[in-house]
Design an enzyme around this catalytic site. Structure first.
Site, PDB file in Angstrom:
ATOM      1  CG  HIS A 127      10.109  -3.443  -7.490  1.00  0.00           C
ATOM      2  ND1 HIS A 127       8.989  -3.721  -6.737  1.00  0.00           N
ATOM      3  CD2 HIS A 127       9.652  -3.184  -8.733  1.00  0.00           C
ATOM      4  CE1 HIS A 127       7.917  -3.640  -7.489  1.00  0.00           C
ATOM      5  NE2 HIS A 127       8.289  -3.319  -8.714  1.00  0.00           N
ATOM      6  CG  ASP A 152       9.092  -3.891  -3.251  1.00  0.00           C
ATOM      7  OD1 ASP A 152       9.891  -2.971  -3.539  1.00  0.00           O
ATOM      8  OD2 ASP A 152       8.564  -4.613  -4.116  1.00  0.00           O
ATOM      9  N   GLY A 180       4.769  -1.359 -14.900  1.00  0.00           N
ATOM     10  CA  GLY A 180       4.661   0.089 -14.817  1.00  0.00           C
ATOM     11  C   GLY A 180       3.666   0.542 -13.767  1.00  0.00           C
ATOM     12  CG  ASN A 181      -0.472  -0.566 -13.162  1.00  0.00           C
ATOM     13  OD1 ASN A 181      -0.702  -1.185 -14.194  1.00  0.00           O
ATOM     14  ND2 ASN A 181      -1.164   0.505 -12.812  1.00  0.00           N
ATOM     15  CB  SER A 182       5.755  -1.533  -9.729  1.00  0.00           C
ATOM     16  OG  SER A 182       5.668  -2.878 -10.079  1.00  0.00           O
ATOM     17  N   GLY A 210      13.263 -12.811  19.306  1.00  0.00           N
ATOM     18  CA  GLY A 210      14.282 -13.758  19.750  1.00  0.00           C
ATOM     19  C   GLY A 210      13.751 -15.150  19.973  1.00  0.00           C
ATOM     20  CB  VAL A 211      10.940 -17.048  19.756  1.00  0.00           C
ATOM     21  CG1 VAL A 211      10.921 -16.524  21.170  1.00  0.00           C
ATOM     22  CG2 VAL A 211       9.940 -16.307  18.871  1.00  0.00           C
TER      23      VAL A 211
END
Length: 525
Positions: A145, A175, A247-249, A306-307
């Site tokens: 992001h 992410d 801003g820490n992302s 597939g369940v």
């Protein structure tokens, strides 16, 4: 600002400093005889302080590998901007988190935003995030992001050196994103640690660039593990009380060995999204495989079972007499994921899985309804895995070959060259044009929403070259007509010639934004 300076001046004594004091080399001189209670209190204070870690030496070692990521993109004035991952408003020109008139408000606007001219239909927007270098060759990890919809990405080191960055790959589901910078020297890097070994209560450091304030270090502990905050299908966050803000992302969460055990991604905050000591980081053990795939192929392939399934509740376990494996006394209820549907021709059906089976472990790792998607997604299609399951009162082991979800398409084609019909050369304009596929988006750092016709080559001495067009430019319109393929652009040119026009007006997007480019028709380069 004064309070910030005071806070930054607080010093925490290290174990070594207190040991020296106890030895008499640096201890404060006694002012008189101490009572027994005073001696006990002083000894207790010294012991408590000795148990507190000092982070200065560790910080000096880690800071050079943490980077500031600057992203610029062009948005339209009427374009709706989604909320940020922490639920806050996007970092647009009117979204300052600081009170009006405060000292940091002007800094926020001047540093993070380009002002745009009145009446201009689009504007250039800048935003900041964090990242860290994991390889001396310049491989940088951050959040998806942070760089999503970016036209330009640059990386700034702690010493102020700035490099343009290329997006190697990104994964919106986890992410995560991987960037590459090219430097004339090996860059400082940090290793990924084993987040599964981290315990609640362990000390951690978060380093990043909150509000553009580069090189900010905060300390805290691991508050919880395996948090599901409904951010996505693969939630498994580390929760920390180390202060994390806008801003820490994308920045790292370190253990005291200097290893990255998490990538800071989300915060729960009060008004404006301010940190209140509840932050979330993607565990390094979850990210490791994703990062490796992004470096290798630019996208992620995930295994598929597939369940359809549900988490087994205590009530369900009692009703089914489902006990924990190895519990010979039958006093501990089991945990797992119960199968509600087996999809036709899927991997589970081929392996003989049945409705009512309870999956309890994958390759020996315990499974629940919450962790099953993440554990399966950690393996690639065609990979062989082993499930432990409970069926009709007994445990058994079943081998699977995971498949690929038919609803998911690889974002990159196996052939990186576009098909011939998607490429067209306009000799009279001096342009070689192509479609915008995922390969082009990665190579030229185009956003997922970018539309238009891609310029693959500009021939020397051509009309396009004289108008400063370049490889990587995108043609959005011919006059007032939008174009998205080379054929559509050719059709618009043919129509202009039918109308006896001698020139054509192209709306072109380059690294600086949008501009109109007039080109003459019928001129051979």
């Amino acid at each position: 600002m004064v309070s910030c300076a005071l806070l930054s001046g607080v010093m925490v004594p290290s174990h070594r400093a207190w040991a020296q004091g106890e030895a008499g080399t640096e201890a404060p001189a006694a002012t008189g005889p101490m009572t027994t209670a005073q001696e006990a209190g002083a000894a207790r204070a010294a012991h408590e302080a000795a148990m507190m870690p000092g982070f200065a030496a560790l910080t000096d070692r880690l800071l050079p590998a943490v980077v500031n990521i600057s992203v610029s993109s062009v948005i339209h004035a009427d374009e709706h901007q989604p909320e940020g991952p922490d639920g806050s408003a996007p970092a647009g020109p009117q979204s300052s988190p600081f009170p009006p008139g405060s000292p940091l408000e002007k800094f926020f606007h001047d540093y993070l935003h380009h002002r745009h001219e009145d009446g201009k239909p689009e504007r250039q927007v800048q935003a900041l995030g964090s990242g860290f270098i994991i390889d001396p060759s310049g491989v940088v990890v951050t959040n998806n992001h942070v760089i999503e919809n970016a036209q330009q990405v640059s990386v700034t080191l702690s010493d102020g050196t700035e490099y343009p960055a290329r997006i190697v790959g990104r994964d919106s589901k986890e992410d995560l994103a991987v960037l590459q910078v090219t430097a004339d020297r090996p860059l400082p890097s940090v290793p990924l640690g084993r987040s599964d070994e981290a315990r609640i209560g362990d000390w951690v450091l978060a380093i990043g660039n909150p509000f553009g304030l580069s090189g900010t270090v905060t300390a805290g502990i691991i508050s919880s593990r395996k948090r599901n905050v409904d951010h996505g299908l693969y939630d498994d966050f580390i929760q920390t009380d180390a202060a994390i803000n806008h801003g820490n992302s994308g920045g790292p969460l370190f253990n005291l060995k200097g290893e990255v055990i998490g990538i800071n991604t989300l915060i729960y905050g009060g008004s404006g999204g301010d940190s209140i000591g509840i932050g979330f980081a993607i565990p390094a053990d979850d990210a490791r495989g994703i990062i490796a795939q992004l470096r290798q192929r630019g996208y992620v392939r995930r295994g598929w079972l597939g369940v359809r399934y549900q988490d087994v509740t205590r009530t369900m376990a009692e009703d089914l007499s489902f006990h924990k494996e190895g519990d010979s006394m039958g006093k501990m209820w089991g945990t797992g994921a119960i199968v509600a549907e087996v999809m036709k021709d899927g991997p589970a059906q081929k392996a003989g899985l049945q409705v009512g089976d309870i999956l309890t472990a994958l390759n020996g790792q315990p499974v629940t309804g919450q962790t099953l998607p993440r554990l399966v997604a950690g393996h690639e299609p065609e990979e062989h895995v082993r499930f432990t399951l409970w069926r009709r009162g007994a445990y058994q082991v079943v081998d699977f070959t995971l498949g690929k979800n038919p609803e998911e398409k690889d974002p990159l084609p196996s052939d990186t060259h576009p098909p011939e019909h998607a490429v067209k050369t306009l000799h009279d304009l001096g342009l070689k044009l192509g479609v915008i596929d995922q390969t082009a988006r990665t190579q030229y750092e185009l956003s997922d929403s970018q539309r238009g016709v891609l310029v693959l080559r500009v021939f020397d001495g051509s009309p396009a070259a004289s108008r400063m067009m370049a490889e990587g430019n995108v043609i959005l319109q011919v006059g007032e007509q939008e174009v998205n393929t080379p054929d559509a652009l050719q059709h618009a040119l043919d129509r202009a010639r039918e109308l006896k026009r001698t020139d054509i007006l192209l709306l072109v997007q380059d690294k600086e934004g949008l501009r109109w480019v007039p080109l003459p028709l019928g001129v051979t380069p």
